[in-house]
Motif scaffolding. Sequence first.
Motif, mmCIF file in Angstrom:
data_model
loop_
_atom_site.group_PDB
_atom_site.id
_atom_site.type_symbol
_atom_site.label_atom_id
_atom_site.label_comp_id
_atom_site.label_asym_id
_atom_site.label_seq_id
_atom_site.Cartn_x
_atom_site.Cartn_y
_atom_site.Cartn_z
ATOM 1 N N GLU B 660 1.027 -1.277 0.021
ATOM 2 C CA GLU B 660 0.128 -0.034 -0.064
ATOM 3 C C GLU B 660 0.816 1.196 -0.005
ATOM 4 O OE1 GLU B 660 -2.968 -2.493 2.364
ATOM 5 O OE2 GLU B 660 -2.081 -1.007 3.257
ATOM 6 N N VAL B 698 -5.226 9.396 -2.835
ATOM 7 C CA VAL B 698 -5.237 7.960 -3.176
ATOM 8 C C VAL B 698 -6.365 7.277 -2.887
ATOM 9 C CG1 VAL B 698 -2.619 7.457 -2.571
ATOM 10 C CG2 VAL B 698 -4.278 7.151 -0.654
ATOM 11 N N PRO B 699 -6.726 6.215 -3.949
ATOM 12 C CA PRO B 699 -7.862 5.452 -3.734
ATOM 13 C C PRO B 699 -7.834 4.497 -2.491
ATOM 14 C CG PRO B 699 -6.921 4.649 -5.653
ATOM 15 C CD PRO B 699 -5.821 5.870 -5.054
ATOM 16 N N GLU B 700 -8.968 3.790 -2.263
ATOM 17 C CA GLU B 700 -8.642 2.328 -1.681
ATOM 18 C C GLU B 700 -7.513 1.555 -2.410
ATOM 19 O OE1 GLU B 700 -10.163 1.707 1.160
ATOM 20 O OE2 GLU B 700 -11.369 3.487 1.286
ATOM 21 N N ILE B 701 -6.750 1.000 -1.734
ATOM 22 C CA ILE B 701 -5.522 0.403 -2.389
ATOM 23 C C ILE B 701 -5.745 -1.108 -2.326
ATOM 24 C CG2 ILE B 701 -3.075 0.047 -2.522
ATOM 25 C CD1 ILE B 701 -2.829 2.918 -1.199
#
Lengths: 158, 762
Positions: B660, B698-701
């Motif tokens: 992440e 950042v998006p959900e990783i």
Amino acid sequence: MKKYPLEFKVNGKKYSVEVKPNVTLLRLLRSLGFTEVKAGCEKGDCGTCAVLLDGEPVNSCLTLALQAQGKEITTVRGLGTMEKLHPIQEAFVKYGAIQCGFCTPGMIISAKALLDKNPNPTREEIREAISGNLCRCTGYQKIVDAIEAAAKMMREAK
Amino acid sequence: MDVIKEFKVIGKRLPSHDAVEKATGQTKYADDFALPGMIYGKILRAKYPHARIKRIDTSKAEKLDGVYCVLTHKDVPNNAIISRFGQTRAVGGFEGVYRVLAEGKVRYYGEPVALVAAETEEIAEKAIDLIEVEYEELEGVFDPREAMDPKAPKIEDGKSNVVARFKIRKGDVAKGFAEADVIVENEYMSQFIDHAYLEPEAGVAWVEDDGSITIRVSTQVIEHYREIAHVLGIPESRVRVITPKIGGGFGGKEDITVEYYLALLAWKTGRPVKIVQTREESLSFRSKRHPYKFKYKTGVKKDGTIVAVEAELISDAGAYMTLSPWVLLYSTVNAIGPYNVPNVKVDSYTVLTNHPPSGAYRTFGAGQACVAYEQQMDEVAKKLGMDPVEFRKKNYLKKGDTMANGWKIPNTVALHETTDLVLKYLGKKPKPSGPKKLVGMGIASGMCSYGRMIFLHDTSRSKVRLELDGSVTIECGVQDVGAGQEASLCQIVSEVLGVPLKKIRIISGDTAATPIAGTTTATRQLYMSGNATYLAAMKVRDNILTKASEIFGVDKSELIIEDEKIKTKDGKSISLRDIAVACAADGVELFCEAQFNAPFGEVPDPETGQGRVFPDFTYGTTGAIVEIDTETGEVEVKKIASAFDVGTAINPMRVEGQIEGGAAMGIGWALTEDVKFEKGIAKAQSFAEYIIATAVDVPEIKSIIVENHDGLGPFGARGVGEVVLAPVPPAVINAVADALGKRIKELPITGERILLALREKS
């Protein structure tokens, strides 16, 4: 430069000191031994120095020490102890939200400020609330997980 | 060597032993430490990127009240030094040449010229301002290609600016290109990037009662104590380096940071000295990721088989050589990526310029290569009219294939698996969310070695002690940058000795107190110190099992260790406390030390680049979906997933944390991060100008762990800390190119560059 008297509380304990007017709250707190308040940039860009000032999150590097006159400051050490963690701290530990740990004190303070106002935030609201706290290690994923879990724990404890 | 088949601790999502202290703010980083009578150091830095020093006058600074000393190069016993970066073995051409303080001339803007120690930081700053330096400005050179010109200004007087070059020659590229149906040629670049760890470079040094020097400093390499001793002209045994918990490293604390300055000031004044660099100093003057200029020529058959790759790599070394040849060798070996190519020709160069020295940075040159070869893979697929995933799959390396450097891969390359998992998560490319939006999807595969280059003959040592109450102490000189270097060792020992994590303590990172475990670089600590600690714990295990077998009268193989007990199959047991006491009474060793040696080899052939360079690699894939706002040029990463074959995840939670973190760092590399040097001066001097990804960027990783259990680390683990970054930037870049229908070959892909590309397109 002339020093001025300053009275304030940190984590419930009263302090009476004399400070120069150009000293930041960050520098003062660190000189008093509150080294959990981190100096990451001293320009208000990174959030590592965040503390609660009468419950409101502030970057202590942008706050003059004298602005804390008569106020109550909470640092991450004021939230919980190693023996009895605050639910946010507990969740950060459990969910792997801590890597190098340098952003952690400020991050937890921002989380606390959020959950005090909004006990049931969405993940987007969590991200918004910590968007002033930079983290270079985690990609924020587990930090958001931890704050979400802490919110749940805190709601259930009520 | 694995005798433990069923894991009770390995593979579990256990919190790290130090998470509680970090969550409660107890951890004392480099700047959180002070000593009585401590004074403060500051650095005077060059005002020009390239200039002769005509005169330095320190007299006014020395007279200022509260100033303890002012030092210039004349005060440094050995000012021009050669750094071996903690390596065990001297290898010609790979040593970094430094000057502690500028001598004769300054080679980059911000180069340290003089040092001050004073009672307070404010006085030290005033004293810095009082030092007079007269310069004669010289013409500078800021482009590595220009610096290669023999007529270009010379950084090191009278010597070529090209400080290292490598070649790879495999097969016959002329023949390969003759066989090709399609040939694609492109140029790419990668920019200056800062590590942007949140803890600035900092430390405290003091003189011990016996006159030796101790430095407590945030470093990935405590073994720099050897260079510090050399600079001071004293025996290595008289310098001790301790590293506390490090507030992020990413390679930026692999080079020496403030150690020399601390040591010199403490040495001269006899006082404890603290130096903390400002963020501006860190961003503007410290080492950066090497920018690269790439030329790629790829020949393919109609069916998508790659027949030849020719590549030229030029990196900007900055003003001192430091680690540049090493980084370049990484890029060279990685130049064609995880693909099976029969004919390869790579020429690479690293060139001095008047920029701050470039240095180590997560992936160490493998990442820059990945930025280039993964863009090229997409471009070739496009020209072929082939799906980029299908094209990659046709050419992925597999077990038994030979890499460009002639190394035959002995273990799994799970790229088909990692790519499929990533694609499954991403799903179909979604429709744009509005009329002025463009959506793109990109993937990239990458690889990075773990463990140092084998010609360095790398070793690590560790000690494990079973205490008389059944608890355990580990002593190992690892530097913990936050990725769990210590925690993984604890988890390994917990598995081997059946002791819960809360009863294990680790002492780390101290050249005088812990066995030397080597650098926390090159994704080597789990591999090297993990194996060393495993071996040490196995010695203890064998000793206590031997004793238990005597007590119970059964063979050792009949015994198991779990829950702090040694148990027999028929239900008898003895606690670890009792067995420890029994062993101690009989003089059986409970404090065991072990050394792990990596495979040893030689420098590859200079003309062909043929020869094994690394112990092993980790491979994986990243996929990204982006949406571009055509009115603002803003790129939103909507979805991102990375999958890596990590061999065995010692702790999946920490492996995910690496994946992440790598994803967020890679998004920044692709889209926003740029130190932006103009004529040698950094334009980004704060986090307001140097933009790293925040939680809303950042998006959900999605992190995906693949485990094929055939790595060289303990329990079959492979290293993950660096590789997790490599394919992220090209995946994002490829997604942007897919959205735009056009490739922007300069990084970062800012909104401005996107708007420009859109305008050019219409």
